[in-house]
Each structure stands twice: as C-alpha cells, then as structure tokens.
Design a protein around this motif. Structure first.
Motif, mmCIF file in Angstrom:
data_model
loop_
_atom_site.group_PDB
_atom_site.id
_atom_site.type_symbol
_atom_site.label_atom_id
_atom_site.label_comp_id
_atom_site.label_asym_id
_atom_site.label_seq_id
_atom_site.Cartn_x
_atom_site.Cartn_y
_atom_site.Cartn_z
ATOM 1 N N PRO A 67 28.367 6.272 51.584
ATOM 2 C CA PRO A 67 29.755 6.515 51.977
ATOM 3 C C PRO A 67 29.878 7.689 52.928
ATOM 4 O O PRO A 67 28.920 8.425 53.151
ATOM 5 N N GLY A 68 31.092 7.851 53.480
ATOM 6 C CA GLY A 68 31.334 8.952 54.380
ATOM 7 C C GLY A 68 32.485 8.669 55.310
ATOM 8 O O GLY A 68 33.410 7.920 54.974
ATOM 9 N N ASN A 95 21.745 3.966 51.234
ATOM 10 C CA ASN A 95 22.858 4.810 50.813
ATOM 11 C C ASN A 95 22.690 6.216 51.401
ATOM 12 O O ASN A 95 21.653 6.860 51.229
ATOM 13 N N SER A 96 23.699 6.696 52.110
ATOM 14 C CA SER A 96 23.588 7.992 52.782
ATOM 15 C C SER A 96 23.370 9.148 51.807
ATOM 16 O O SER A 96 22.744 10.158 52.170
ATOM 17 N N LEU A 115 27.382 16.098 47.267
ATOM 18 C CA LEU A 115 28.838 16.128 47.328
ATOM 19 C C LEU A 115 29.258 16.109 48.800
ATOM 20 O O LEU A 115 29.139 17.115 49.499
ATOM 21 N N LEU A 116 29.713 14.964 49.272
ATOM 22 C CA LEU A 116 30.204 14.857 50.645
ATOM 23 C C LEU A 116 31.718 15.012 50.640
ATOM 24 O O LEU A 116 32.421 14.325 49.880
ATOM 25 N N ASP A 117 32.221 15.907 51.462
ATOM 26 C CA ASP A 117 33.655 16.174 51.524
ATOM 27 C C ASP A 117 34.428 14.915 51.901
ATOM 28 O O ASP A 117 34.129 14.261 52.902
ATOM 29 N N ALA A 118 35.422 14.570 51.081
ATOM 30 C CA ALA A 118 36.282 13.420 51.365
ATOM 31 C C ALA A 118 37.738 13.856 51.474
ATOM 32 O O ALA A 118 38.650 13.105 51.175
ATOM 33 N N PHE A 211 29.152 0.966 53.734
ATOM 34 C CA PHE A 211 29.639 1.266 52.385
ATOM 35 C C PHE A 211 30.773 2.277 52.521
ATOM 36 O O PHE A 211 30.588 3.467 52.360
ATOM 37 N N TYR A 212 31.979 1.761 52.831
ATOM 38 C CA TYR A 212 33.107 2.660 53.069
ATOM 39 C C TYR A 212 33.564 3.348 51.787
ATOM 40 O O TYR A 212 34.047 4.475 51.816
#
Length: 225
Positions: A67-68, A95-96, A115-118, A211-212
């Motif tokens: 995701p990202g 998967n990123s 933990l990717l900022d969303a 993979f949104y």
C-alpha cells in the motif's frame, strides 16, 4: 536473470536493476512533493545506463505494489505494465511493506513493524517477525492511538517508516525503537523478486491492480458563487 525494480508507493521514487540477487544499480530520491511522475522514467534510464544494459536485456519487471500513495502506485503500475507489454516479459509484484524490513532483520528485534504515513493519525502497517521476516499480521490501514500495539509492550520492537514519527509521540512502548526516515526502496525488492521469478509467481499484466488498500479520496472543490 536481469530484473527492473520499481517502487513508487511513498515519497521515495526508487528504481533498481539486479542480476539474480546482485544489485547492479539503484536510482532514488525522497521528495515531499512526490516526484514519481517527473522522475520515474528518467531514473529507469539512468539505472539501465548504470547497470550497462538495455531494456531488451530485461527478463522481468518487479513492482512494489503498495500500500501507499494512490497516485504514486498508479504511476509505478502503469510504467511497469507498459514495460512488460512492450518487452513481452513477466510482471512480479511485492508488498511494499516487505521492502522496509530487510535492513533490520537479525538485529535481535522480536518484531519489525513498518508504518507508512496515510495522513492524519492513520498508517499502513503490518507486523513481521524480526528474525525470519515472515508476515504475522495482515496489511491494514490503522488509526493510531495510545493503545495501539500494546500486545508488544514487553517485546523488542522496531518501528520503521515515516509514520513512526507520530507513533513515537503517542505509543506507550518505552522499549520500542524507531527509524523514522526510512521508506520502501526498489533495492529491497530484489530477493523477493528472485524467489517469485524462480517459482513463476507472475501477475496477469492485463488485470493487475496495485494494492491500494483504501479508495482514492479527492478533495471536492467548492462551487464558485
């Protein structure tokens, strides 16, 4: 086995070339302005030049599928599919979040948690075993609060990614470590890509979607009076 790797799910626009598991070249830049649309194809050209190969030498394209960033993923996916169509080579997707754990494996952490900022207090995350790298929990969009990840309060945990900044401020985990300025990178797609290539785990280029995880949320403009 020469593979072009593309990772555009975050602020890091990243391209790499590998021959089996040997990294031949990597071009990447972290930008607050998400420069994938401006930089991606230039980085591909530079990476090919640095690896001293041409597009026709490629055996596959590997994409960090998210995701990202919704826009970043669309740009990366469109480019990867275009190369695969034009060159008639397979597409591999990883998967990123899996590209974020490799540098921290075997460093005596019980768990590694990207933990990717969303935006706001939300992050894209999953939990990985700190030794094997196996995914323990499914990828999810998680809203952080003081009670998040309390199941790991007695464990040695490394949080990685730009979402770690806000996590560090509120999580009640005194023994946790944080690597905040760390992003998905094409150079960490290599091992997974080789494994999938050998097992012929290829995507259907015609129907592949990144993979949104979440649907795109635009901002509605106000009507002019």
């Amino acid at each position: 086995m020469k593979i072009l790797h593309i990772e555009t799910s975050s602020k890091n626009c990243s391209v790499a070339i590998s021959d089996v598991e040997e990294l031949l070249c990597v071009c990447e830049e972290v930008s607050e302005n998400y420069k994938q649309s401006e930089s991606l194809h230039t980085f591909v050209e530079w990476a090919l030049e640095g690896a001293e190969i041409s597009l026709k030498d490629l055996d596959a394209v590997c994409l960090g599928m998210g995701p990202g960033s919704y826009t970043g993923l669309r740009i990366g996916s469109s480019a990867a599919k275009g190369f695969c169509y034009g060159l008639k080579i397979p597409l591999i997707a990883v998967n990123s979040l899996e590209t974020m754990i490799e540098p921290f494996l075997s460093q005596n952490f019980d768990y590694i948690i990207p933990l990717l900022d969303a935006r706001r207090m939300e992050v894209y995350t999953a939990v990985f075993d700190g030794i094997s790298g196996n995914m323990i929990t499914e990828t999810e969009a998680k809203i952080l609060d003081e009670t998040s990840f309390q199941d790991f309060k007695d464990k040695k945990v490394m949080f990685v990614g730009d979402g770690s900044t806000k996590a560090k401020e509120i999580l009640q985990l005194p023994d946790a470590e944080f690597s905040e300025m760390f992003y998905p990178s094409a150079k960490y797609l290599v091992k997974k890509a080789v494994g999938k290539f050998n097992n012929k785990e290829f995507e259907d280029v015609a129907y592949f979607e990144p993979f949104y995880l979440k649907e795109f949320q635009g901002v509605k403009k106000k009507k002019s009076e």
